[in-house]
Design an enzyme around this catalytic site. Structure first.
Site, PDB file in Angstrom:
ATOM      1  N   HIS A   1       0.870  -1.180   0.000  1.00  0.00           N
ATOM      2  CA  HIS A   1       0.000   0.000   0.000  1.00  0.00           C
ATOM      3  C   HIS A   1       0.909   1.232   0.000  1.00  0.00           C
ATOM      4  CE1 HIS A   1      -2.873   2.930   1.637  1.00  0.00           C
ATOM      5  NE2 HIS A   1      -3.829   2.091   1.296  1.00  0.00           N
TER       6      HIS A   1
ATOM      7  N   ASP B   1       3.113  -4.470   7.695  1.00  0.00           N
ATOM      8  CA  ASP B   1       1.873  -3.721   7.508  1.00  0.00           C
ATOM      9  C   ASP B   1       0.721  -4.710   7.660  1.00  0.00           C
ATOM     10  OD1 ASP B   1      -0.395  -2.495   6.633  1.00  0.00           O
ATOM     11  OD2 ASP B   1       0.410  -1.807   4.717  1.00  0.00           O
TER      12      ASP B   1
ATOM     13  N   LYS C   1     -10.670  -0.658  10.180  1.00  0.00           N
ATOM     14  CA  LYS C   1     -10.944  -1.845   9.351  1.00  0.00           C
ATOM     15  C   LYS C   1     -11.377  -3.027  10.224  1.00  0.00           C
ATOM     16  CE  LYS C   1      -7.351  -0.512   6.069  1.00  0.00           C
ATOM     17  NZ  LYS C   1      -7.933   0.062   4.869  1.00  0.00           N
TER      18      LYS C   1
ATOM     19  N   CYS D   1      -4.817   2.552  -3.754  1.00  0.00           N
ATOM     20  CA  CYS D   1      -3.603   3.052  -3.071  1.00  0.00           C
ATOM     21  C   CYS D   1      -2.461   2.056  -3.159  1.00  0.00           C
ATOM     22  CB  CYS D   1      -3.879   3.394  -1.609  1.00  0.00           C
ATOM     23  SG  CYS D   1      -5.007   4.749  -1.416  1.00  0.00           S
TER      24      CYS D   1
HETATM   25  N1  PMP Z   1      -1.882  -0.705   4.422  1.00  0.00           N
HETATM   26  C1  PMP Z   1      -2.860  -1.420   3.867  1.00  0.00           C
HETATM   27  C2  PMP Z   1      -2.563  -2.821   3.392  1.00  0.00           C
HETATM   28  C3  PMP Z   1      -4.139  -0.882   3.749  1.00  0.00           C
HETATM   29  O1  PMP Z   1      -5.103  -1.596   3.177  1.00  0.00           O
HETATM   30  C4  PMP Z   1      -4.380   0.420   4.235  1.00  0.00           C
HETATM   31  C5  PMP Z   1      -5.760   1.055   4.131  1.00  0.00           C
HETATM   32  N2  PMP Z   1      -6.339   1.008   2.877  1.00  0.00           N
HETATM   33  C6  PMP Z   1      -3.319   1.125   4.788  1.00  0.00           C
HETATM   34  C7  PMP Z   1      -2.085   0.533   4.873  1.00  0.00           C
HETATM   35  C8  PMP Z   1      -3.476   2.540   5.290  1.00  0.00           C
HETATM   36  O2  PMP Z   1      -4.312   2.556   6.390  1.00  0.00           O
HETATM   37  P1  PMP Z   1      -4.853   3.950   6.976  1.00  0.00           P
HETATM   38  O3  PMP Z   1      -5.451   4.678   5.818  1.00  0.00           O
HETATM   39  O4  PMP Z   1      -5.865   3.528   7.984  1.00  0.00           O
HETATM   40  O5  PMP Z   1      -3.702   4.670   7.550  1.00  0.00           O
END
Ligand code: PMP
Length: 399
Positions: free
Chosen positions: A116, A193, A219, A356
């Protein structure tokens, strides 16, 4: 949506036509979590740690109780290994801030194209500012992290490894343990992560042996605005705080200051108190029903959808071997955003775009995909409704 869960997830009750298939972006919020936040605002509103009066003390206790729950949730040794942040993104940036001060030219950072943006961008910046080399682990033909090949890429030059536990687009679970074992042999730090892992699989940081791990509350049926940075105590204790200010400082002289111990040292300023308090009931709910229940349920729905999509030759699925309930696909020759407009008119929520994970999107050779992700409150009716609208959209764009 599962109507028996409508007391627990009020969004189901209040939005009866909603088909929510975007839990990988953010899950629905469990009412126990919402009510605990309402309770904090209605009965307290005090800050933590600073006021020695009863309300301040009670609020601090509730805040710290949540830290205990998080420690239990991921199998940490003690609650001082848990730092509350704004989310995974902030946790990753806090780590990057530290490694920007530690790494030097010739060092290597190892990561993957499945990451991400929240994980890869901070470390791209570290590489740029320190002169360290950023390298990417090999992916296999399904674009899964190839753990065997990754082992050969870990050398004494490797100082930091940043990897996703579960891909937010492909739904693959990374086989982290052999990678972490090799990292330990060469003295590399492993950052995990776990944003997508935390809602679906049991995390045991001691068993994994990772140095740092990050995830977000939103989440996991919990509030937005609260996330976790876990660090093994000896490692966390060395982190240079990326923020300084109130709540984390011990002595202040005219030109210097000293820090408090962990965890306060890494939590400058007033934290998201209500959200931290609201996180505990959400995680406790998952602990109560068990990650296996969630994973099995999501996987059953994933299989149901995959079977139905197989019958539709107009659909290309990118991750038929996903390990958790995530299905990423496109309708041939139709842009994902056009399909989304159709779905949205029927109150079906899915995620479209690059999710993302821009590096991965390049590997998939597409600018946008449609991602369906399941949670405990979804059922096969949601999928039938989705399929109906996909068929209609296909017919519309074909003509
Ligand atoms: N890492 C992963 C694998 C994610 O799916 C996400 C959220 N889409 C994030 C990081 C970032 O999380 P946050 O937007 O809650 O900071």
């Amino acid at each position: 949506m599962n109507q028996t869960l409508k007391n627990k997830f009020k969004a189901i009750e209040k939005n009866p036509t909603l088909t929510y298939l975007d839990s990988a972006a953010s899950s629905l919020k469990i009412d126990d979590s919402v009510q605990s936040m309402v309770n904090y605002y209605e009965t307290s509103g005090a800050n933590i740690s600073r006021g020695a009066y009863a309300l301040g003390i009670e609020t601090t206790q509730a805040y710290e109780a949540s830290r205990e729950v998080v420690a239990k949730y991921i199998g940490a040794n003690k609650k001082e290994e848990i730092i509350f942040t704004k989310g995974t993104t902030q946790s990753m940036n806090m780590l990057a801030y530290h490694f920007e001060k530690v790494l030097k030219k010739g060092d290597e950072i190892l990561s993957s194209e499945l990451e991400h943006n929240a994980a890869i961008l901070p470390f791209q910046r570290v590489a740029k500012s320190t002169g360290a080399t950023l390298t990417y682990v090999a992916l296999d033909k399904d674009l899964r992290i190839d753990s065997n090949k990754a082992l050969n890429q870990i050398t004494t030059k490797t100082k930091v490894i940043v990897l996703t536990y579960v891909s937010n687009v492909m739904g693959y679970i990374t086989d982290l343990k052999p990678i972490i074992k090799k990292a330990q042999e060469v003295g590399a730090i492993v950052i995990v992560d776990a944003a997508q892992a935390a809602p679906h699989i049991t995390i045991d940081v001691k068993d994994l042996g990772c140095d740092f791990l990050a995830f977000s509350g939103h989440k996991c049926f919990g509030p937005t605005g609260v996330g976790i940075l876990y660090g093994r105590y000896d490692q966390l204790n060395q982190l240079v705080p990326s923020e300084v200010g109130g709540g984390m400082v011990d002595e202040v002289e005219l030109y210097s200051h000293t820090y408090l111990e962990l965890p306060e040292r890494l939590e400058a300023g007033t934290p998201p108190i209500a959200e931290v308090i609201g996180l505990a009931p959400a995680l406790n709910y998952i602990l109560k029903i068990g990650h296996d229940t969630i994973l099995n349920h999501s996987k059953k729905l994933q299989q149901y959808l995959l079977e139905a999509l197989k019958e539709r030759s107009y659909i290309k699925v990118y991750n038929p071997k996903s390990d958790i309930g995530i299905v990423t696909f496109n309708i041939q020759d139709v842009h994902a955003h056009d399909v989304q407009s159709f779905l949205s008119e029927s109150n079906i929520a899915v995620r479209t775009g690059h999710h993302c994970a821009k590096l991965l999107q390049k590997r998939l050779k597409t600018s946008a995909t449609i991602r369906v992700s399941f949670q405990i409150y979804n059922d096969t009716n949601d999928i039938d409704k989705l399929l109906d609208v996909l068929d209609t959209a296909y017919q519309f764009f074909r003509t």
